[in-house]
Each structure stands twice: as C-alpha cells, then as structure tokens.
Motif scaffolding. Structure first.
Motif, PDB file in Angstrom:
ATOM      1  N   GLN A 198       0.836  -1.207   0.000  1.00 25.53           N
ATOM      2  CA  GLN A 198       0.000   0.000   0.000  1.00 25.53           C
ATOM      3  C   GLN A 198       0.867   1.252   0.000  1.00 25.53           C
ATOM      4  N   ASP A 199       1.922   1.251   0.802  1.00 20.78           N
ATOM      5  CA  ASP A 199       2.834   2.397   0.832  1.00 20.78           C
ATOM      6  C   ASP A 199       3.513   2.592  -0.521  1.00 20.78           C
ATOM      7  N   ALA A 200       3.911   1.486  -1.145  1.00 18.63           N
ATOM      8  CA  ALA A 200       4.563   1.567  -2.449  1.00 18.63           C
ATOM      9  C   ALA A 200       3.607   2.127  -3.506  1.00 18.63           C
ATOM     10  N   ARG A 201       2.342   1.720  -3.449  1.00 18.23           N
ATOM     11  CA  ARG A 201       1.354   2.220  -4.412  1.00 18.23           C
ATOM     12  C   ARG A 201       1.105   3.710  -4.204  1.00 18.23           C
ATOM     13  N   LYS A 202       1.099   4.144  -2.958  1.00 18.19           N
ATOM     14  CA  LYS A 202       0.854   5.553  -2.664  1.00 18.19           C
ATOM     15  C   LYS A 202       2.015   6.438  -3.118  1.00 18.19           C
ATOM     16  N   SER A 203       3.218   5.923  -3.017  1.00 22.33           N
ATOM     17  CA  SER A 203       4.382   6.738  -3.329  1.00 22.33           C
ATOM     18  C   SER A 203       4.643   6.826  -4.839  1.00 22.33           C
ATOM     19  N   HIS A 204       4.025   5.981  -5.639  1.00 19.93           N
ATOM     20  CA  HIS A 204       4.269   6.013  -7.089  1.00 19.93           C
ATOM     21  C   HIS A 204       3.153   6.662  -7.802  1.00 19.93           C
TER      22      HIS A 204
END
Length: 62
Positions: free
Chosen positions: A56-62
């Motif tokens: 989820q964090d990775a999706r938010k940061s990209h």
C-alpha cells in the motif's frame, strides 16, 4: 531386543488424566505441536499484514 530400548511412558486415560490440569491444557493449548502451529500461523498473519502495508505504501508513493 529391538532398536527402541528406552522404556515407554504411558499416559493415564479417562478421569485420572484430567486431575490437576487446567482447561487450557485439556483442549490442546498445552500440546507443543499445537503451540508451534499457532506461532507459525501468527507469524504468517503478521508477515502478510506487513507485506500488505508495504505494498500500500509503495502504491501511494508512485
């Protein structure tokens, strides 16, 4: 004599087995294998939650 020369331990059955035990011991929580399976399940759940948070964090940061 066979390979197994150590004496066997027999556990009492019936009402004698329940004397001096707590309910949690009787229903399987005291069994070492059950404890190991619970720990493995808990670790797996924690790892899955950590992976979900990371994704989820990775999706938010990209």
């Amino acid at each position: 004599m066979g390979e197994n020369t150590e004496p066997r331990v027999t556990l009492p059955s019936g009402p004698e087995r329940l004397k001096g035990t707590h309910h949690r011991d009787v229903d399987g929580y005291g069994n070492p294998i059950t404890q190991q399976l619970r720990i493995i399940g808990q670790r797996r759940r924690e790892a899955e939650e950590k992976l979900d948070r990371h994704l989820q964090d990775a999706r938010k940061s990209h």
